[in-house]
Design an enzyme around this catalytic site. Structure first.
Site, PDB file in Angstrom:
ATOM      1  N   ASP A  49      -2.385 -14.959 -11.009  1.00 23.99           N
ATOM      2  CA  ASP A  49      -2.518 -15.442  -9.644  1.00 23.99           C
ATOM      3  C   ASP A  49      -1.979 -16.867  -9.537  1.00 23.99           C
ATOM      4  OD1 ASP A  49      -3.684 -15.411  -6.882  1.00 23.99           O
ATOM      5  OD2 ASP A  49      -4.958 -16.958  -7.744  1.00 23.99           O
ATOM      6  N   GLU A 121      -0.646  -9.028 -10.632  1.00 28.19           N
ATOM      7  CA  GLU A 121      -0.855 -10.406 -11.067  1.00 28.19           C
ATOM      8  C   GLU A 121      -1.025 -10.474 -12.587  1.00 28.19           C
ATOM      9  OE1 GLU A 121      -3.004 -12.136  -7.010  1.00 28.19           O
ATOM     10  OE2 GLU A 121      -4.228 -11.467  -8.709  1.00 28.19           O
TER      11      GLU A 121
END
EC number: 3.1.26.3
Length: 226
Positions: A49, A121
């Site tokens: 992320d 991610e």
């Protein structure tokens, strides 16, 4: 480490051949099947992320050197949100390669927005750990592709924009009506209609009610503005 044919195909779609393929395996391992000897992708998702955020912030600043922070922020949010990550995961086949527990698999885990977004991610973090930031950034820019150029358009929230359009013409806020909910409980599909006081309507279908409302608003706004 020897990898399967499906992981070789995924590497090809990602455009990155892993020197440490065990990182890719970990990125694809959901917590529902994790064990003390088989860690889940949650820590990688946390790292990915942040890597995605830096790659996108850098790309947006370079793409528009005159944009103010207030212009860049919504573009950034449109590019890194979970729905966008999930779309990229579907396009690259990440969902097909996920390793899930039986209960998660039976409940349609390979098609869940949050699960797909998290996995994408995690894959970004795996590339970062395998080859560094530049490799991860290059993959992100390649996979996100035209989305980066279209970020300014995507950053507009369709429901907010349609409401502003209606209020500017002295109309009441648009109304959203759920017309149908189909499919199994674990994977519903919603059909929503948006209606204006002036009589115009538009319908859309999506996996969540919110997404269907957004899609209907976007379609109606595009028609009214044209």
């Amino acid at each position: 480490m020897k990898i399967s044919a499906d992981l070789r195909l995924l590497q090809s779609r990602l455009g990155h051949e892993f020197q440490r393929p065990e990182l890719l395996v970990r990125a694809l391992t959901h917590s529902s099947i994790a064990s003390p000897t088989r860690p889940s992708n949650e820590r990688l998702e946390f790292l990915g992320d942040r890597v995605l955020g830096l790659a996108m912030a850098d790309a947006l600043v370079r793409a528009d050197r005159t944009a103010a922070e207030g212009q860049l922020a919504p573009r950034f949010n449109a590019l890194v949100r979970k729905e966008t990550c999930a779309d990229v995961a579907r396009e690259t086949g990440v969902g097909e390669a996920l390793k899930l527990g039986r209960s998660e698999m039976m409940s349609g885990g390979r098609r869940k927005e949050a699960l797909l977004g998290d996995a994408m991610e995690a894959v970004i973090a795996a590339v970062y750990m395998d080859a560094g930031f530049e490799a991860a950034r290059d993959m992100v820019l390649r996979l996100w592709g035209a989305r980066i150029a279209a970020a300014e358009i995507d950053a507009r929230d369709p429901k907010t924009a349609l409401q502003e359009w209606a209020q500017a013409r002295s109309q009441q806020p648009p109304r959203y009506v759920e017309l149908e909910r189909s499919g199994p409980d674990h994977e519903p599909v919603f059909t929503v209609e948006v209606r204006l006081d002036s009589g115009e309507t538009e319908q859309a279908r999506a996996r969540t009610k919110r997404a269907a409302e957004q899609a209907a608003a976007k379609a109606l706004l595009a028609r009214m503005e044209n």
